[in-house]
Design a protein around this motif. Sequence first.
Motif, PDB file in Angstrom:
ATOM      1  N   ALA A   1     -34.727  12.932 -27.601  1.00  0.00           N
ATOM      2  CA  ALA A   1     -35.011  11.799 -28.494  1.00  0.00           C
ATOM      3  C   ALA A   1     -33.746  11.343 -29.213  1.00  0.00           C
ATOM      4  N   GLU A   2     -32.930  12.288 -29.661  1.00  0.00           N
ATOM      5  CA  GLU A   2     -31.710  11.910 -30.378  1.00  0.00           C
ATOM      6  C   GLU A   2     -30.755  11.152 -29.459  1.00  0.00           C
ATOM      7  N   ALA A   3     -30.603  11.624 -28.209  1.00  0.00           N
ATOM      8  CA  ALA A   3     -29.730  10.942 -27.265  1.00  0.00           C
ATOM      9  C   ALA A   3     -30.272   9.548 -26.931  1.00  0.00           C
ATOM     10  N   GLU A   4     -31.590   9.436 -26.726  1.00  0.00           N
ATOM     11  CA  GLU A   4     -32.207   8.140 -26.419  1.00  0.00           C
ATOM     12  C   GLU A   4     -32.038   7.155 -27.574  1.00  0.00           C
ATOM     13  N   SER A   5     -32.152   7.665 -28.798  1.00  0.00           N
ATOM     14  CA  SER A   5     -31.960   6.798 -29.964  1.00  0.00           C
ATOM     15  C   SER A   5     -30.541   6.248 -30.013  1.00  0.00           C
ATOM     16  N   ASN A   6     -29.563   7.061 -29.612  1.00  0.00           N
ATOM     17  CA  ASN A   6     -28.166   6.630 -29.661  1.00  0.00           C
ATOM     18  C   ASN A   6     -27.834   5.571 -28.620  1.00  0.00           C
ATOM     19  N   VAL A   7     -28.677   5.456 -27.570  1.00  0.00           N
ATOM     20  CA  VAL A   7     -28.433   4.417 -26.563  1.00  0.00           C
ATOM     21  C   VAL A   7     -29.405   3.254 -26.709  1.00  0.00           C
ATOM     22  N   GLY A   8     -30.187   3.222 -27.811  1.00  0.00           N
ATOM     23  CA  GLY A   8     -31.058   2.088 -28.090  1.00  0.00           C
ATOM     24  C   GLY A   8     -32.433   2.168 -27.454  1.00  0.00           C
ATOM     25  N   LYS A   9     -32.810   3.306 -26.855  1.00  0.00           N
ATOM     26  CA  LYS A   9     -34.152   3.458 -26.290  1.00  0.00           C
ATOM     27  C   LYS A   9     -35.088   3.998 -27.372  1.00  0.00           C
ATOM     28  N   PHE A  10     -35.379   3.139 -28.360  1.00  0.00           N
ATOM     29  CA  PHE A  10     -36.094   3.597 -29.541  1.00  0.00           C
ATOM     30  C   PHE A  10     -37.557   3.936 -29.246  1.00  0.00           C
TER      31      PHE A  10
END
Length: 592
Positions: A67-76
């Motif tokens: 989730a943290e990695a996805e948040s950093n690439v804009g996949k909220f």
Amino acid sequence: MILNYRLFFFILCIGFCLSVNAQHQNFEEIVAFIDDEEPYKAIQKLEDINIDHLSSYDKATYYYYLAEAESNVGKFDEAFSHTLISKKLFTQEDAPSDVLDCNLLLISILDVQDGYDFKAKNLEEELRTYVNQQKDPKAAFTLNTRIGSRYLDNDLPQKAILFFLKNDSIGKTHKNKRFSISAYANVSTVYSLLKKDFDSALFYNKKAIKIYNENPNDTKLLSYLYNNQARIHQSKQNYKDALAYYQKADSIEIKGNIGATKRIYYANLSSLYESMGDYKNAYNYLKKEKIINDSIEQSEQNIALSDIQTKYETEKKEKENILLKTDLKKKKQTQFILWLGIISSIIIGTTISLLIAKNAKKKRLLNKQEQKIKIQEIEQGLKEQELNSIDALIAGQEKERQRLAENLHDNLGATLAALKLNIQHIKTGESNSKSIKNSIELINDAYDKVRTIAHEKSTGVIAKNGLLPAIKDMAKRISTNNFTVIVEDYGLENRLENTLEIRIFRITQELVTNIIKHANATEATVSLTNHNSTLNIIVEDNGKGFDEKFTYSQNKGMGLSSIEKRVENIGGTLEVDSFPNKGTSIIINLPL
């Protein structure tokens, strides 16, 4: 990162990495990728892990880092869903500190979305509870930042600065410079947006940059600080310096929340070029901002669709569970009725003859027992009535003594304190006809109040006209050339219950009396607001204030400690906000 006053400033709320001891050796590489702002590598590494062989705790850790990695690439949308899974698993594992990290990540995801404040508020309440129980600096930092941001949104600069600077104290205590950087940057934003004190804004932002340069380990944070610096220069119409700092901010390579960050940079650059009269560049950056904004809105829609799908699946499962439980219940009821019929037949057959034979004897015994019970109940009732009468008499006497003491202290004491203030002005030669007139009115008022107390009629103007007129009348009588009481109200068109009005008036009267006696103030404000069945009372002054380490128990006589007990007795709460030479604010919330 809380995006407040979008398209202008960043309100900094630092993110944190999960505070767990990774039990799978691949997690160490994943944490390193996230720390180095290489989220795509982290996602690729996580996809290589077979989660079927992981323990429940490791699965929770897996979903958190994903989730943290996805948040950093804009996949909220995906980040939001995976964080909820992680939080659920950590909750089952009874890991409160890891649940805290999940809540912090959820808040950071929701903060870049529009229309999700209600969810963020629920998470804030969980944070507040956790901070009170565990004294966790990360949770306290996040909570202070969010409260300060809300005061910023509501145009309350002093309160916003107070909560932002609390994070500087946390940073110094725990030797965390990122906390102090965030605190100073956010204070700078308050001075720029609300106070329009751009020199102070530059001072605090430069202070944040200086602390960052002592340990430069987060280029994205530096980019945010440059953006805020540029915006301050733009407000001062130093367009050349503003453009230089915007370009510095945009030139720094960032790898997390790129879309949301670039949207602000492009919007600010568009605004700057427009102010400079360069409409071509202003238009070009506006187009760039719109492209990114459309992409972010699509992500927000994905989260909304994900929420709808989750609710649908949850309702479907609940209906299936209800049907299954209904079938099981019907089977159990059928079996119960069958066995009940068999057992009832046996019992009825064996006992009917005994009942007939012993019926007369039982009736006689029952009559005797009932008579004894009635006699005992009558005796017990008489004893309880006698005890209740004694208790009521004692309670009435104590209540009357307390009421008389409070009336003398609150009612007559406030009037005499105001009279003393007027006489001091007359004594020092600062008097005028208004001060003398007020003194005469206060003396007459004191005389009337003594007569009223003597005749046990303590309600006065409150019973006749209501709470608000009584407070305004008090303010008028107390005000002089050197001290003014201002009364503000909202939503008090209808009167409250008479006893409650009297108590509120006495509390307000005592607070104003304390200002006259101790604050050395020239102005006081009494604000009363009735909102959603809650009465909010704020009494503020511009006096000398006191240190925040001050406690109620240090106050002598019937002061703040007594007022707090009165507020608690009617189900309310009392908060004190004060700093030396900054005045004092006392906030009371009462349920209606």
